[in-house]
Design an enzyme around this catalytic site. Sequence first.
Site, PDB file in Angstrom:
ATOM      1  CB  CYS A  80      -0.976  -0.060   1.162  1.00  0.00           C
ATOM      2  SG  CYS A  80      -2.414   0.982   0.901  1.00  0.00           S
ATOM      3  NE  ARG A 107      -0.633   9.370  -1.772  1.00  0.00           N
ATOM      4  CZ  ARG A 107      -0.565  10.398  -0.924  1.00  0.00           C
ATOM      5  NH1 ARG A 107      -0.112  11.556  -1.310  1.00  0.00           N
ATOM      6  NH2 ARG A 107      -0.973  10.240   0.321  1.00  0.00           N
ATOM      7  NE  ARG A 137      -7.626   7.793   2.675  1.00  0.00           N
ATOM      8  CZ  ARG A 137      -6.576   8.593   2.874  1.00  0.00           C
ATOM      9  NH1 ARG A 137      -5.732   8.356   3.846  1.00  0.00           N
ATOM     10  NH2 ARG A 137      -6.382   9.632   2.104  1.00  0.00           N
ATOM     11  CG  HIS A 172      -3.125  -3.308   3.936  1.00  0.00           C
ATOM     12  ND1 HIS A 172      -2.109  -2.612   4.549  1.00  0.00           N
ATOM     13  CD2 HIS A 172      -3.843  -2.403   3.239  1.00  0.00           C
ATOM     14  CE1 HIS A 172      -2.211  -1.330   4.235  1.00  0.00           C
ATOM     15  NE2 HIS A 172      -3.244  -1.178   3.445  1.00  0.00           N
ATOM     16  CD  GLU A 174      -0.320  -5.381   6.112  1.00  0.00           C
ATOM     17  OE1 GLU A 174      -0.276  -6.062   5.064  1.00  0.00           O
ATOM     18  OE2 GLU A 174      -0.522  -4.160   6.121  1.00  0.00           O
TER      19      GLU A 174
END
Length: 198
Positions: A80, A107, A137, A172, A174
């Site tokens: 990200c 972005r 985001r 993500h 994680e």
Amino acid sequence: MVKVGVLALQGGVIEHINMLNKISGVEAVEVKKAEQLAHIHGLIIPGGESTTIGKLMAKFNLKEPVIQYAKNGMPIWGTCAGMILLAKHIVNQDWSYLNLMDIYVRRNAYGSQLDSFISYQLIPKVSSEKLPLVFIRAPYIEKAEGDVEVLAELNGKIIAAEQKNLLATSFHPELTDNLSFHRYFVDKIIHNDTVKTG
Ligand code: GLN
């Protein structure tokens, strides 16, 4: 022992550390200083706020050393905001940060309605099972050049890619309980000729 550093200036550091610690033979290390780069075999740049992480990298003299280690072949994975930091080009912005990967990153690319969402996808190079992909985001890669290899796309936009020792994901891993991407990165480190683990 494979030592994997997580750049610990801002953002989702502990989540990556916890995932790495679940993989046997891996030691996770928080990296806050350039000297620590000499003691790791690969580095994760976490999600967070790319402008903040970029500023802190410059302030704590980590920017140039990370660029040098990357150019010398250290595997680096940006998730990200970390992906934004790796990019050579950021759409609608005339500056970039580490300037390492031949990608054009947009972005906050999914707009406010889709601020955060989860999607499931098969990414054959990473796992034989569908993976949960968590976007917050998130940026995407609008265009990739040179020897960038696309690992996954969503609605025609690149969301995971690699270029030699560099790996970038919009999402993500994680924040899920699926270790596939972390294992994939550890394998990338183990198979990297420039890295001596032991
Ligand atoms: N929107 C953030 C940025 O532009 C990235 C978000 C994230 O890392 N979850 O830096």
